[in-house]
Structures are given as C-alpha cells and as structure tokens.
Design an enzyme around this catalytic site. Structure first.
Site, PDB file in Angstrom:
ATOM      1  N   CYS A  55      10.707  46.432  22.548  1.00  0.00           N
ATOM      2  CA  CYS A  55      10.161  45.573  23.590  1.00  0.00           C
ATOM      3  C   CYS A  55      11.276  44.743  24.230  1.00  0.00           C
ATOM      4  O   CYS A  55      12.114  44.163  23.526  1.00  0.00           O
ATOM      5  CB  CYS A  55       9.103  44.651  23.003  1.00  0.00           C
ATOM      6  SG  CYS A  55       8.299  43.605  24.248  1.00  0.00           S
ATOM      7  N   CYS A  59      10.259  37.045  22.677  1.00  0.00           N
ATOM      8  CA  CYS A  59       9.367  36.207  21.868  1.00  0.00           C
ATOM      9  C   CYS A  59      10.043  35.916  20.527  1.00  0.00           C
ATOM     10  O   CYS A  59      10.393  36.837  19.782  1.00  0.00           O
ATOM     11  CB  CYS A  59       8.040  36.912  21.657  1.00  0.00           C
ATOM     12  SG  CYS A  59       7.230  37.423  23.201  1.00  0.00           S
ATOM     13  N   CYS A  62       8.970  37.642  17.150  1.00  0.00           N
ATOM     14  CA  CYS A  62       8.559  39.045  17.151  1.00  0.00           C
ATOM     15  C   CYS A  62       9.631  40.002  16.636  1.00  0.00           C
ATOM     16  O   CYS A  62      10.714  40.108  17.225  1.00  0.00           O
ATOM     17  CB  CYS A  62       8.144  39.467  18.559  1.00  0.00           C
ATOM     18  SG  CYS A  62       7.525  41.157  18.604  1.00  0.00           S
ATOM     19  N   CYS A  99      -8.079  48.165  16.376  1.00  0.00           N
ATOM     20  CA  CYS A  99      -7.235  47.527  17.385  1.00  0.00           C
ATOM     21  C   CYS A  99      -5.925  48.303  17.499  1.00  0.00           C
ATOM     22  O   CYS A  99      -5.342  48.694  16.490  1.00  0.00           O
ATOM     23  CB  CYS A  99      -6.943  46.087  17.004  1.00  0.00           C
ATOM     24  SG  CYS A  99      -8.426  45.148  16.574  1.00  0.00           S
ATOM     25  N   CYS A 130     -10.196  47.620  20.571  1.00  0.00           N
ATOM     26  CA  CYS A 130      -9.411  46.563  21.190  1.00  0.00           C
ATOM     27  C   CYS A 130      -8.003  47.093  21.388  1.00  0.00           C
ATOM     28  O   CYS A 130      -7.523  47.907  20.590  1.00  0.00           O
ATOM     29  CB  CYS A 130      -9.388  45.323  20.298  1.00  0.00           C
ATOM     30  SG  CYS A 130      -8.503  43.904  20.997  1.00  0.00           S
ATOM     31  N   CYS A 190      -9.765  39.011  23.946  1.00  0.00           N
ATOM     32  CA  CYS A 190      -9.326  38.628  22.607  1.00  0.00           C
ATOM     33  C   CYS A 190      -8.073  37.796  22.830  1.00  0.00           C
ATOM     34  O   CYS A 190      -7.031  38.326  23.235  1.00  0.00           O
ATOM     35  CB  CYS A 190      -9.034  39.880  21.778  1.00  0.00           C
ATOM     36  SG  CYS A 190      -8.415  39.545  20.112  1.00  0.00           S
ATOM     37  N   ARG A 262     -10.803  34.794  14.362  1.00  0.00           N
ATOM     38  CA  ARG A 262     -10.232  35.862  13.561  1.00  0.00           C
ATOM     39  C   ARG A 262      -9.021  35.363  12.765  1.00  0.00           C
ATOM     40  O   ARG A 262      -8.036  34.900  13.332  1.00  0.00           O
ATOM     41  CB  ARG A 262      -9.850  37.037  14.462  1.00  0.00           C
ATOM     42  CG  ARG A 262     -11.040  37.532  15.301  1.00  0.00           C
ATOM     43  CD  ARG A 262     -10.768  38.863  15.948  1.00  0.00           C
ATOM     44  NE  ARG A 262     -11.847  39.273  16.835  1.00  0.00           N
ATOM     45  CZ  ARG A 262     -12.968  39.882  16.451  1.00  0.00           C
ATOM     46  NH1 ARG A 262     -13.149  40.149  15.170  1.00  0.00           N
ATOM     47  NH2 ARG A 262     -13.889  40.223  17.326  1.00  0.00           N
TER      48      ARG A 262
END
Length: 353
Positions: A55, A59, A62, A99, A130, A190, A262
């Site tokens: 990616c 972040c 991450c 998900c 999801c 979500c 969640r």
C-alpha cells in the site's frame, strides 16, 4: 421508551460520558444495549486479506504500508475460487459474516470489477459480506452494491485533530467523502477507529463524537485497539489501559445504541475478563479466526471456550426481502459446539480502510 438516535453530540457531552464512574458508565451502556440487542448474542465474522501489502499510504499503524519494513510482502489479488474456499471454511467454522480487505489507497475500476465478482460468489454462500478497499467514488460503490455487497468498511481511525499525527497521504475529508459515496448508493457503512495510538481521552471522545454525528450512524462500528507491529512508526507506543478501552466500547454503545459495536483488532492482547467487560458494555461482534489481516487474533477454539464460559450464542444472518441482514436465530444453539451457538465477529479493517 427508547430514546431517539442523536446526531448532535457535543465534545463536552461525550467527554462527560468518559468521565463517569466506571460502574455507572457500564450500567448506562448495558441498559441501552439490552433495549436494542440481545445481550447474550455476538456476531461471528471472519476477515480475509484478499490483496496484501504494497500500500502506498503512510498510516503509522499499518504493516501493509510499502514504506515500512515489517516483513509483509506485497501479493496480488486472490482468485475468486481461492476466496470462496476460505469463505466456505469460515462459514463451516461458524462465521456468518465474511469481510474482505485489500491494501489499496484507491482501487482502479478494473480492480473493483474483480472484487465485485468475488463478492457475488461469497454472497451466494449465504454470508453477510463486507469489503474494505480504500477510497471509492460513487460509480465504484454502485458496482459493489450491484454485486451484492452488504457493508463497506472505511474507518475514520481517530479524531479529526489527531489525524495528521497518524496519516499524511490522505485527508480526513477524503474518508468522509468515501462514506458519503457508500451511503448514497444504499450500502451499509462499517466505520470506526483505532485507540491506543497515543491519543488523549479527549481525542478518543472526538472520534466517537464524529462517528455519532455522521448523517447516518454507521450500522457497524469497529473499535480497534492498536496492534503494535515492529517496523511501523507506532511501535513502542504506551499501551492503553484496558479499562479505558472498555470505557470506549461503552461510550460507543451509548452514542450509537442501534449499531453493531465490533470488538476488532487487538483482542490477542486482551485477557478474557476484559473481553467479557466489553460484551457487557455493548460489544456484540468479534473477529473469528487466527488472522486479522496481517496481525494475530485469538484462535477459534479459545473463542469457543470463551463463549461457553459466558453463555453467549452467535448472532446469525438470514435472508429477508432480498437482503442479508443480522438477526437472532433461536436455533443457534445447535451451531458448531458452542453450547449456546457458534462464534462472532465483524469488520474493522485498520490496514486498508
């Protein structure tokens, strides 16, 4: 009488909830939880990384960011058959929600077309679906809706004023824009965040305030606890007090009483007592399985034993009026050896969203 859902919470009001005596806060949260949900039902969800690593975002939490040396290697998008096999295995193990996360900043249209094919195949298994693929435009959201996607995950991560301490490669407004695209085509959202990244309690209140004041409460609110990964900038951050995490769950339940709250990343660092407090405070979903994207998660057998000890049963999904939605099934007790049912979790991707 159940109070009307609010979208006008002030920061001071949310901070005052956080400051309540612990038992008073949990009493308020649990009382609201019982009004809107079965207090002994927890949804089971499995999260699969269908496109891992590489990616371009930065972040700070991450392990999938290409710029950090975390040992995560970039991989191509999984095939339809490979994802369906994993989804079937998750369903066989007791999951009702599947998900799918892909480490993109923003997928190309051809990527969305491939994911849409995967979504259709997973939905055909009878699972709630999801996906979290990064930023979407309206046409991409519509394509996923047509494929049968139930929820799109796109977390706000933290409070607006703390966001720039964590992420520099996309703006807060970019996240809000994607959520608007998702809502506009009729997909459920979500959307939650991550705590324990060095933010203050006031900033945790700011995250929940922002979520609760969205035009529509996210139907799914994943609350992640930071999983510190070697090689990321947040490695070495002071750990969040467990009771502060429980407070966060409780305040989320009070602000968004009808939403699924969640209990997401970070469960591997929580003992069973903390998880039990989270369920009492209003969490009604967990991630189920050995991996949560690229970080560890409690194993299936441990979760089954925990459900048995707490007399919890699984929230399952049923088909009604052409859409998959969460519902409580009275015969859930027969599922997968939980005494009262199987196990539950939901989407809170904190890596690709």
């Amino acid at each position: 009488m159940t109070q009307a859902l609010r979208h006008d919470w002030t920061r001071d009001e949310v901070a005052a909830l956080f400051a309540l005596p612990f038992n008073e806060l949990l009493h308020r949260a649990h009382s609201l939880h019982r009004e809107h949900h079965d207090p002994n039902a927890v949804q089971v969800s499995t999260l699969l990384s269908i496109k891992t690593g590489g990616c371009p975002e930065d972040c700070a939490y991450c392990p999938q960011a290409a710029r950090y040396d975390t040992g995560v290697k970039a991989q191509k998008l999984m095939s339809v058959d490979a994802v369906v096999a994993r989804a079937q295995a998750a369903k066989d193990a007791g999951a009702s929600r599947f998900c799918m996360g892909a480490a993109w900043r923003s997928p190309k249209d051809r990527d969305v077309a491939k994911v849409a094919e995967i979504v259709s195949a997973v939905k055909a298994l009878g699972l709630e679906t999801c996906a979290t693929l990064g930023m979407l435009d309206g046409n991409q959201a519509q394509a996923l809706k047509r494929a049968g996607l139930d929820y799109y995950n796109h977390n706000l991560d933290t409070a607006p004023e703390f966001y720039s301490e964590i992420i520099h490669t996309r703006d807060y407004q970019d996240r809000l824009d994607t959520l608007e695209h998702v809502r506009s085509v009729g997909l459920k959202t979500c959307c939650g965040g991550i705590v324990g990244m060095g933010e203050t309690r006031t900033q945790r209140a700011g995250l929940l305030q922002t979520l609760a004041n969205l035009p529509e409460h996210p139907q799914s609110v994943p609350i992640n606890q930071l999983v510190q990964v070697a090689g990321t900038p947040l490695e070495g951050t002071e750990a969040l007090d467990p009771f502060e995490f429980v407070r966060t769950i409780a305040v989320a339940r009070i602000l968004m009483p009808a939403s699924m709250v969640r209990l997401s990343a970070g469960r591997q660092q929580m003992d069973d007592t903390v998880q039990a407090l989270c369920f009492f405070a209003g969490a009604n979903s967990i991630f189920y399985g050995e991996k949560l994207l690229t970080t560890g998660n409690p194993d299936v057998e441990h979760d089954r034993r925990l459900f048995q000890r707490l007399d919890l049963h699984p929230l399952q999904v049923v088909e009604e009026a052409g859409t998959v939605h969460a519902d409580i099934l009275e015969d859930a007790a027969a599922s997968e050896g939980y005494g009262a049912g199987s196990c539950g979790s939901a989407c809170g991707c904190s890596a690709a969203a």
